[in-house]
Design a protein around this motif. Structure first.
Motif, PDB file in Angstrom:
ATOM      1  N   UNK A   1       0.859  -1.192   0.000  1.00  0.00           N
ATOM      2  CA  UNK A   1       0.000   0.000   0.000  1.00  0.00           C
ATOM      3  C   UNK A   1       0.886   1.231   0.000  1.00  0.00           C
ATOM      4  N   UNK A   2       0.444   2.301  -0.625  1.00  0.00           N
ATOM      5  CA  UNK A   2       1.294   3.475  -0.767  1.00  0.00           C
ATOM      6  C   UNK A   2       1.653   4.082   0.586  1.00  0.00           C
ATOM      7  N   UNK A   3       0.776   3.954   1.573  1.00  0.00           N
ATOM      8  CA  UNK A   3       1.082   4.492   2.900  1.00  0.00           C
ATOM      9  C   UNK A   3       2.228   3.715   3.543  1.00  0.00           C
ATOM     10  N   UNK A   4       2.170   2.384   3.449  1.00  0.00           N
ATOM     11  CA  UNK A   4       3.249   1.553   3.993  1.00  0.00           C
ATOM     12  C   UNK A   4       4.547   1.796   3.237  1.00  0.00           C
ATOM     13  N   UNK A   5       4.453   1.886   1.926  1.00  0.00           N
ATOM     14  CA  UNK A   5       5.621   2.161   1.096  1.00  0.00           C
ATOM     15  C   UNK A   5       6.301   3.455   1.524  1.00  0.00           C
ATOM     16  N   UNK A   6       5.505   4.492   1.755  1.00  0.00           N
ATOM     17  CA  UNK A   6       6.059   5.786   2.139  1.00  0.00           C
ATOM     18  C   UNK A   6       6.737   5.731   3.500  1.00  0.00           C
ATOM     19  N   UNK A   7       6.115   5.030   4.437  1.00  0.00           N
ATOM     20  CA  UNK A   7       6.691   4.926   5.778  1.00  0.00           C
ATOM     21  C   UNK A   7       8.011   4.160   5.769  1.00  0.00           C
ATOM     22  N   UNK A   8       8.062   3.067   5.012  1.00  0.00           N
ATOM     23  CA  UNK A   8       9.299   2.284   4.941  1.00  0.00           C
ATOM     24  C   UNK A   8      10.392   3.095   4.253  1.00  0.00           C
ATOM     25  N   UNK A   9      10.022   3.872   3.246  1.00  0.00           N
ATOM     26  CA  UNK A   9      11.009   4.678   2.530  1.00  0.00           C
ATOM     27  C   UNK A   9      11.701   5.686   3.440  1.00  0.00           C
ATOM     28  N   UNK A  10      11.042   6.050   4.536  1.00  0.00           N
ATOM     29  CA  UNK A  10      11.641   7.002   5.473  1.00  0.00           C
ATOM     30  C   UNK A  10      12.904   6.450   6.112  1.00  0.00           C
ATOM     31  N   UNK A  11      13.085   5.125   6.055  1.00  0.00           N
ATOM     32  CA  UNK A  11      14.295   4.528   6.635  1.00  0.00           C
ATOM     33  C   UNK A  11      15.556   4.957   5.902  1.00  0.00           C
ATOM     34  N   UNK A  12      15.402   5.556   4.702  1.00  0.00           N
ATOM     35  CA  UNK A  12      16.576   5.996   3.955  1.00  0.00           C
ATOM     36  C   UNK A  12      17.331   7.087   4.700  1.00  0.00           C
ATOM     37  N   UNK A  13      16.655   7.810   5.590  1.00  0.00           N
ATOM     38  CA  UNK A  13      17.351   8.820   6.387  1.00  0.00           C
ATOM     39  C   UNK A  13      18.405   8.178   7.274  1.00  0.00           C
ATOM     40  N   UNK A  14      18.062   7.039   7.874  1.00  0.00           N
ATOM     41  CA  UNK A  14      19.020   6.325   8.714  1.00  0.00           C
ATOM     42  C   UNK A  14      20.194   5.801   7.906  1.00  0.00           C
ATOM     43  N   UNK A  15      19.896   5.209   6.745  1.00  0.00           N
ATOM     44  CA  UNK A  15      20.966   4.719   5.883  1.00  0.00           C
ATOM     45  C   UNK A  15      21.868   5.873   5.430  1.00  0.00           C
ATOM     46  N   UNK A  16      21.229   7.006   5.116  1.00  0.00           N
ATOM     47  CA  UNK A  16      22.002   8.148   4.636  1.00  0.00           C
ATOM     48  C   UNK A  16      22.968   8.667   5.707  1.00  0.00           C
ATOM     49  N   UNK A  17      22.511   8.663   6.957  1.00  0.00           N
ATOM     50  CA  UNK A  17      23.392   9.098   8.049  1.00  0.00           C
ATOM     51  C   UNK A  17      24.607   8.177   8.162  1.00  0.00           C
ATOM     52  N   UNK A  18      24.378   6.881   7.977  1.00  0.00           N
ATOM     53  CA  UNK A  18      25.477   5.913   8.056  1.00  0.00           C
ATOM     54  C   UNK A  18      26.479   6.123   6.923  1.00  0.00           C
ATOM     55  N   UNK A  19      25.972   6.254   5.690  1.00  0.00           N
ATOM     56  CA  UNK A  19      26.866   6.472   4.558  1.00  0.00           C
ATOM     57  C   UNK A  19      27.578   7.822   4.660  1.00  0.00           C
ATOM     58  N   UNK A  20      26.860   8.836   5.157  1.00  0.00           N
ATOM     59  CA  UNK A  20      27.460  10.163   5.287  1.00  0.00           C
ATOM     60  C   UNK A  20      28.591  10.160   6.309  1.00  0.00           C
ATOM     61  N   UNK A  21      28.478   9.308   7.303  1.00  0.00           N
ATOM     62  CA  UNK A  21      29.532   9.211   8.323  1.00  0.00           C
ATOM     63  C   UNK A  21      30.848   8.773   7.689  1.00  0.00           C
ATOM     64  N   UNK A  22      30.789   7.819   6.767  1.00  0.00           N
ATOM     65  CA  UNK A  22      31.995   7.286   6.145  1.00  0.00           C
ATOM     66  C   UNK A  22      32.450   8.099   4.926  1.00  0.00           C
ATOM     67  N   UNK A  23      31.493   8.622   4.147  1.00  0.00           N
ATOM     68  CA  UNK A  23      31.846   9.293   2.893  1.00  0.00           C
ATOM     69  C   UNK A  23      31.930  10.809   3.009  1.00  0.00           C
ATOM     70  N   UNK A  24      31.134  11.408   3.888  1.00  0.00           N
ATOM     71  CA  UNK A  24      31.042  12.870   3.947  1.00  0.00           C
ATOM     72  C   UNK A  24      31.428  13.456   5.298  1.00  0.00           C
ATOM     73  N   UNK A  25      32.049  12.631   6.154  1.00  0.00           N
ATOM     74  CA  UNK A  25      32.500  13.093   7.482  1.00  0.00           C
ATOM     75  C   UNK A  25      31.351  13.642   8.317  1.00  0.00           C
ATOM     76  N   UNK A  26      30.193  13.049   8.201  1.00  0.00           N
ATOM     77  CA  UNK A  26      29.039  13.454   8.996  1.00  0.00           C
ATOM     78  C   UNK A  26      29.251  13.043  10.452  1.00  0.00           C
ATOM     79  N   UNK A  27      29.085  13.994  11.365  1.00  0.00           N
ATOM     80  CA  UNK A  27      29.271  13.669  12.770  1.00  0.00           C
ATOM     81  C   UNK A  27      27.972  13.133  13.373  1.00  0.00           C
ATOM     82  N   UNK A  28      28.112  12.215  14.333  1.00  0.00           N
ATOM     83  CA  UNK A  28      26.960  11.669  15.037  1.00  0.00           C
ATOM     84  C   UNK A  28      26.821  12.365  16.387  1.00  0.00           C
ATOM     85  N   UNK A  29      25.613  12.767  16.686  1.00  0.00           N
ATOM     86  CA  UNK A  29      25.301  13.386  17.973  1.00  0.00           C
ATOM     87  C   UNK A  29      24.175  12.589  18.615  1.00  0.00           C
ATOM     88  N   UNK A  30      23.895  12.810  19.898  1.00  0.00           N
ATOM     89  CA  UNK A  30      22.783  12.082  20.537  1.00  0.00           C
ATOM     90  C   UNK A  30      21.457  12.260  19.816  1.00  0.00           C
TER      91      UNK A  30
END
Length: 383
Positions: free
Chosen positions: A144-173
């Protein structure tokens, strides 16, 4: 106001203060001038960021809903659905070739990367984009498009992980809190059976759609982080021309791959029948696909613009703003059920989003404080 103009204005201010023997001193005049320039630049930057953010939110929501409408009303080609996500790049070409030459200050005059390097960048990112588009198409078909949209939000978490290694993104609490909440939000949805009835059990097409969407979210996050890395480390020039070149060539590579897949799979043979049997008619079938392509391409412009102006992680955060829009509209348009699990998942995702926004607010305060410190230092030296 260009950087050269800003520097000249400050120099004029210093010279004027010296000639007039201003009692306030040169430092005072410089500080006022720099504050004025900083305020102007800040307003200009936020206006541009707001524009990019609006087109990202609007176009992503519209494209996702239209993509589901294509499936709901009789469309069944996954390759065609994926193709519409990348094939709209020709609408950008008039802006590329009618653009006037832009002057750069001397600090930006760097040796351009070779054709081989540029070709490699576009090939790698275009291939990744094609794979992600196909995975998203499968996910949108089986969820369903609602479920699809909610799951797609997980890309923010993946992006933070990749940014940490590729773009020197710092992690804070606050960022860690955001990632945790988004992970829990996505995990809740895998426990829920497809409320639209496209699968009869959690072990059927629902699980396939879930896995494809999660992998696509991770892949798209990788594309965003690699794009930021390419702009900062390889392309370096961040002008309108470079931005359009980046989107057009990347989309061209992805479109070629999608076209090969469409013909190799044999799905092209069913497109005429699909159009004739589309519930809303042939014209609506064509217009639906056309507007999906246009919306996704304008969305790409907004995302790359946010990457250039801020970061890949920030662009992804803005993208998740469509999170509450799509599921709510889907309840009315496609009669998706907003179950308790979905509601909790949405609240957790929104909480995670707000946690990241607060961290960005703190970063802005820190940047402002450093800028004021530099201004004060300049004024002391000039005095």
């Amino acid at each position: 106001m260009e950087v050269d103009d800003q520097v000249k204005q400050v120099q004029i201010t210093i010279q004027g203060a010296k000639e007039s023997n201003s009692p306030e001193g040169v430092g005072y005049a410089v500080r006022n001038q720099l504050s004025s320039v900083s305020l102007h630049s800040q307003y200009k930057r936020w206006i541009l960021l707001t524009f990019f953010a609006i087109i990202v939110i609007f176009c992503q929501s519209a494209a996702t809903l239209l993509g589901r409408l294509y499936y709901e009303k009789g469309g069944n080609s996954k390759w065609l659905s994926a193709l519409t996500q990348v094939v709209g790049f020709p609408i950008l070409m008039p802006f590329l070739y009618n653009r006037k030459n832009i002057k750069h200050n001397s600090s930006e005059q760097t040796e351009p990367p070779s054709t081989i390097v540029l070709g490699s960048i576009y090939m790698v990112l275009g291939t990744l984009l094609a794979a992600v588009a196909m995975l998203f198409a499968v996910g949108l078909l089986y969820l369903p498009v609602s479920t699809f949209s909610l799951i797609s939000a997980s890309q923010l978490g993946f992006n933070a992980l990749f940014s940490f290694f590729l773009n020197s993104q710092k992690f804070t609490p606050f960022i860690v809190n955001s990632l945790t909440l988004l992970t829990i939000s996505s995990a809740l949805l895998v426990l829920q059976a497809d409320s639209s009835g496209s699968s009869k059990s959690p072990n059927g097409k629902y699980i396939i759609g879930f896995i494809c969407t999660v992998i696509a979210a991770a892949g798209y996050s990788l594309i965003l982080s690699l794009s930021q890395f390419a702009f900062n480390k390889i392309l370096k020039k961040q002008t309108v021309k470079e931005l359009l070149d980046f989107i057009i060539y990347e989309s061209f590579v992805a479109s070629c791959i999608m076209l090969v897949g469409l013909f190799a799979s044999g799905e092209w043979k069913t497109l005429t029948t699909e159009m004739n049997e589309f519930e809303l008619g042939k014209t609506s079938y064509t217009m639906t696909l056309l507007w999906i392509a246009v919306c996704w391409q304008i969305f790409s412009v907004g995302m790359v613009g946010l990457i250039v102006k801020v970061s890949s992680l920030f662009s992804n955060v803005i993208s998740t703003l469509s999170l509450p829009i799509v599921p709510i509209l889907a309840v009315f348009i496609f009669k998706d059920k907003m179950s308790g699990v979905k509601a909790v998942a949405m609240l957790l995702a929104l909480w995670g989003f707000m946690s990241y926004i607060y961290q960005h607010y703190l970063d802005d305060l820190e940047t402002k404080s450093k800028r004021e410190g530099v201004t004060d230092g300049i004024s002391l030296v000039q005095n």
